[in-house]
Scaffold this motif. Structure first.
Motif, PDB file in Angstrom:
ATOM      1  N   ALA A 155       0.764  -1.198  -0.134  1.00 24.29           N
ATOM      2  CA  ALA A 155      -0.205  -0.023  -0.091  1.00 24.29           C
ATOM      3  C   ALA A 155       0.842   1.296   0.044  1.00 24.29           C
ATOM      4  CB  ALA A 155      -0.936  -0.084   1.112  1.00 24.29           C
ATOM      5  N   ALA A 156       2.011   1.205   0.605  1.00 31.19           N
ATOM      6  CA  ALA A 156       2.981   2.540   0.790  1.00 31.19           C
ATOM      7  C   ALA A 156       3.640   2.207  -0.431  1.00 31.19           C
ATOM      8  CB  ALA A 156       3.613   2.336   2.224  1.00 31.19           C
ATOM      9  N   ASN A 157       3.742   1.526  -1.413  1.00 32.50           N
ATOM     10  CA  ASN A 157       4.553   1.505  -2.408  1.00 32.50           C
ATOM     11  C   ASN A 157       6.095   0.897  -2.217  1.00 32.50           C
ATOM     12  OD1 ASN A 157       4.692   1.211  -5.329  1.00 32.50           O
ATOM     13  ND2 ASN A 157       5.885   3.144  -5.335  1.00 32.50           N
ATOM     14  N   GLU A 158       5.995   0.319  -0.938  1.00 33.38           N
ATOM     15  CA  GLU A 158       7.477  -0.479  -0.431  1.00 33.38           C
ATOM     16  C   GLU A 158       7.220  -1.940  -1.545  1.00 33.38           C
ATOM     17  OE1 GLU A 158       4.422  -2.617   2.202  1.00 33.38           O
ATOM     18  OE2 GLU A 158       4.667  -0.624   1.373  1.00 33.38           O
ATOM     19  N   ALA A 159       8.535  -2.122  -1.850  1.00 35.30           N
ATOM     20  CA  ALA A 159       8.645  -3.412  -2.548  1.00 35.30           C
ATOM     21  C   ALA A 159       9.193  -4.474  -1.653  1.00 35.30           C
ATOM     22  CB  ALA A 159       9.936  -2.910  -3.649  1.00 35.30           C
ATOM     23  N   ARG A 160       8.502  -5.626  -2.162  1.00 36.41           N
ATOM     24  CA  ARG A 160       8.847  -6.855  -1.327  1.00 36.41           C
ATOM     25  C   ARG A 160       9.232  -7.866  -2.671  1.00 36.41           C
ATOM     26  NH1 ARG A 160       3.668  -8.064   1.961  1.00 36.41           N
ATOM     27  NH2 ARG A 160       2.962  -6.304   1.032  1.00 36.41           N
ATOM     28  N   PHE A 161      10.389  -8.780  -2.386  1.00 37.54           N
ATOM     29  CA  PHE A 161      10.639  -9.549  -3.334  1.00 37.54           C
ATOM     30  C   PHE A 161      10.563 -10.936  -2.922  1.00 37.54           C
ATOM     31  CE2 PHE A 161      12.727  -5.693  -3.845  1.00 37.54           C
ATOM     32  CZ  PHE A 161      12.609  -5.507  -5.235  1.00 37.54           C
ATOM     33  N   LEU A 162      10.033 -11.696  -3.726  1.00 38.42           N
ATOM     34  CA  LEU A 162       9.848 -13.462  -3.464  1.00 38.42           C
ATOM     35  C   LEU A 162      10.460 -14.155  -4.495  1.00 38.42           C
ATOM     36  CD1 LEU A 162       5.924 -13.198  -2.348  1.00 38.42           C
ATOM     37  CD2 LEU A 162       8.124 -13.053  -0.980  1.00 38.42           C
ATOM     38  N   ARG A 163      11.263 -15.304  -4.295  1.00 38.36           N
ATOM     39  CA  ARG A 163      11.607 -16.143  -5.086  1.00 38.36           C
ATOM     40  C   ARG A 163      10.664 -17.264  -5.383  1.00 38.36           C
ATOM     41  NH1 ARG A 163      15.623 -14.879  -8.353  1.00 38.36           N
ATOM     42  NH2 ARG A 163      16.929 -14.282  -6.574  1.00 38.36           N
ATOM     43  N   LEU A 164      10.305 -17.403  -6.604  1.00 39.56           N
ATOM     44  CA  LEU A 164       9.184 -18.531  -6.805  1.00 39.56           C
ATOM     45  C   LEU A 164       9.897 -19.564  -7.802  1.00 39.56           C
ATOM     46  CD1 LEU A 164       6.265 -19.985  -6.720  1.00 39.56           C
ATOM     47  CD2 LEU A 164       5.975 -18.241  -8.695  1.00 39.56           C
ATOM     48  N   ASN A 165       9.878 -20.817  -7.018  1.00 43.19           N
ATOM     49  CA  ASN A 165       9.758 -22.135  -7.878  1.00 43.19           C
ATOM     50  C   ASN A 165       8.938 -23.146  -7.876  1.00 43.19           C
ATOM     51  OD1 ASN A 165      13.085 -22.115  -8.629  1.00 43.19           O
ATOM     52  ND2 ASN A 165      13.220 -21.796  -6.293  1.00 43.19           N
ATOM     53  N   ALA A 166       8.211 -23.456  -9.069  1.00 41.73           N
ATOM     54  CA  ALA A 166       7.118 -24.137  -9.105  1.00 41.73           C
ATOM     55  C   ALA A 166       6.868 -25.207 -10.213  1.00 41.73           C
ATOM     56  CB  ALA A 166       5.981 -23.311  -8.951  1.00 41.73           C
ATOM     57  N   ALA A 167       6.461 -26.247 -10.046  1.00 44.66           N
ATOM     58  CA  ALA A 167       6.415 -27.243 -11.312  1.00 44.66           C
ATOM     59  C   ALA A 167       4.879 -27.423 -11.371  1.00 44.66           C
ATOM     60  CB  ALA A 167       6.977 -28.268 -10.969  1.00 44.66           C
ATOM     61  N   PRO A 168       4.416 -27.492 -12.562  1.00 46.82           N
ATOM     62  CA  PRO A 168       2.844 -27.994 -12.852  1.00 46.82           C
ATOM     63  C   PRO A 168       2.876 -29.425 -12.449  1.00 46.82           C
ATOM     64  CG  PRO A 168       4.128 -27.779 -14.954  1.00 46.82           C
ATOM     65  CD  PRO A 168       5.222 -27.552 -13.823  1.00 46.82           C
ATOM     66  N   PHE A 169       1.550 -29.513 -12.101  1.00 43.04           N
ATOM     67  CA  PHE A 169       1.444 -31.118 -11.781  1.00 43.04           C
ATOM     68  C   PHE A 169      -0.176 -31.646 -12.337  1.00 43.04           C
ATOM     69  CE2 PHE A 169      -0.447 -29.341  -7.947  1.00 43.04           C
ATOM     70  CZ  PHE A 169      -1.477 -30.182  -7.544  1.00 43.04           C
ATOM     71  N   HIS A 170      -0.168 -32.943 -12.385  1.00 42.72           N
ATOM     72  CA  HIS A 170      -1.440 -33.320 -13.383  1.00 42.72           C
ATOM     73  C   HIS A 170      -2.184 -34.431 -12.191  1.00 42.72           C
ATOM     74  CE1 HIS A 170       1.179 -31.633 -16.090  1.00 42.72           C
ATOM     75  NE2 HIS A 170       0.251 -31.229 -16.919  1.00 42.72           N
ATOM     76  N   GLY A 171      -3.503 -34.412 -12.302  1.00 45.41           N
ATOM     77  CA  GLY A 171      -3.993 -35.508 -11.611  1.00 45.41           C
ATOM     78  C   GLY A 171      -4.030 -36.777 -12.183  1.00 45.41           C
ATOM     79  N   ALA A 172      -4.501 -37.851 -11.696  1.00 50.05           N
ATOM     80  CA  ALA A 172      -4.620 -39.160 -12.231  1.00 50.05           C
ATOM     81  C   ALA A 172      -5.019 -39.389 -13.410  1.00 50.05           C
ATOM     82  CB  ALA A 172      -5.367 -40.039 -11.226  1.00 50.05           C
ATOM     83  N   ASP A 173      -6.058 -38.131 -13.861  1.00 53.86           N
ATOM     84  CA  ASP A 173      -6.407 -38.528 -15.244  1.00 53.86           C
ATOM     85  C   ASP A 173      -5.766 -37.824 -16.142  1.00 53.86           C
ATOM     86  OD1 ASP A 173      -6.693 -35.703 -14.443  1.00 53.86           O
ATOM     87  OD2 ASP A 173      -9.094 -35.794 -14.876  1.00 53.86           O
ATOM     88  N   GLY A 174      -4.593 -37.395 -15.595  1.00 54.63           N
ATOM     89  CA  GLY A 174      -3.570 -36.785 -16.708  1.00 54.63           C
ATOM     90  C   GLY A 174      -3.956 -35.046 -16.978  1.00 54.63           C
ATOM     91  N   ARG A 175      -5.009 -34.332 -16.426  1.00 55.14           N
ATOM     92  CA  ARG A 175      -5.311 -33.428 -16.633  1.00 55.14           C
ATOM     93  C   ARG A 175      -4.516 -32.298 -15.700  1.00 55.14           C
ATOM     94  NH1 ARG A 175     -11.508 -32.615 -17.126  1.00 55.14           N
ATOM     95  NH2 ARG A 175     -10.949 -31.406 -15.035  1.00 55.14           N
ATOM     96  N   PHE A 176      -4.028 -31.003 -16.147  1.00 51.58           N
ATOM     97  CA  PHE A 176      -3.566 -30.302 -15.333  1.00 51.58           C
ATOM     98  C   PHE A 176      -4.313 -29.895 -14.050  1.00 51.58           C
ATOM     99  CE2 PHE A 176      -2.941 -25.682 -14.215  1.00 51.58           C
ATOM    100  CZ  PHE A 176      -1.486 -25.744 -13.728  1.00 51.58           C
ATOM    101  N   ALA A 177      -3.596 -29.938 -12.914  1.00 47.16           N
ATOM    102  CA  ALA A 177      -4.192 -29.827 -11.734  1.00 47.16           C
ATOM    103  C   ALA A 177      -3.903 -28.509 -10.993  1.00 47.16           C
ATOM    104  CB  ALA A 177      -4.116 -31.051 -10.930  1.00 47.16           C
TER     105      ALA A 177
END
Length: 195
Positions: free
Chosen positions: A50-72
């Motif tokens: 809200a005060a325009n202060e910067a926050r930085f986050l490092r993201l590592n993520a991988a897509p995963f799929h359900g048993a039916d093979g669809r993106f979950a």
């Protein structure tokens, strides 16, 4: 909550709606990757509060799929790296300012000599001395940047790896699936397990 919202407000929501709610700076590149359902490796998120202060986050993520093979969805790790990134950017800004000042002094020396000043005269020598002092300061800042960068890399190495997309969900190691074996276990007694 690191980003100002609780996990209850995030779980089950579309990633794009979360990113929009976080007032992210330039989310377009991240949204494009998520839309294509690609993995994210060391993606730096810049959030503005809200005060325009910067926050930085490092993201590592991988897509995963359900048993039916669809993106979950995505599985991943999000870490706050605000202190390190802020310090790194401050050093870069100081170094850039000093380099610009050094370049300005170098041009001034050239103009003075071109204008007829004695290259070994007091005025030119004074400017060169200022330029050399700036070079030394820049060298110190570059070393600090290297050290800080090394610390950030070490911090990143402490975070867990993402599970393989082929890795099945499970509550403990009894749910692990053995895919293959190599060699034949020796039945000899007295051998220490070495995994």
């Amino acid at each position: 909550p690191v980003v100002g919202i609780s996990s209850d407000e995030v779980i089950g929501r579309e990633v794009a709606s979360i990113i929009t709610a976080l007032s992210m700076a330039s989310p377009e590149d991240l949204l494009a990757v998520l839309e294509d359902r690609l993995p994210l490796r060391d993606h730096l998120l810049e959030l503005r509060g809200a005060a325009n202060e910067a926050r930085f986050l490092r993201l590592n993520a991988a897509p995963f799929h359900g048993a039916d093979g669809r993106f979950a969805g995505y599985r991943g790790v999000l870490q706050s790296v605000t202190d390190g990134v802020t310090a790194q950017r401050k050093l870069e800004e100081q170094r850039s300012g000093l380099q610009a000042e050094g370049n300005r002094i170098g041009k001034e020396v050239g103009q003075k000599i071109k204008g007829g000043a004695d290259p070994k005269g007091e005025e030119v020598a004074e400017l060169r001395q200022k330029g050399n002092a700036i070079k030394q300061k820049v060298a110190v800042l570059e070393e600090e940047e290297k050290h800080l960068s090394s610390q950030l890399k070490e911090q990143l190495l402490t975070y867990p790896n993402l599970p393989s997309p082929d890795c099945p969900d499970g509550k403990d190691e009894s749910d692990n699936v053995e895919l293959r074996r190599w060699g034949t276990p020796r039945p000899e007694e007295g051998l220490d397990e070495h995994w």
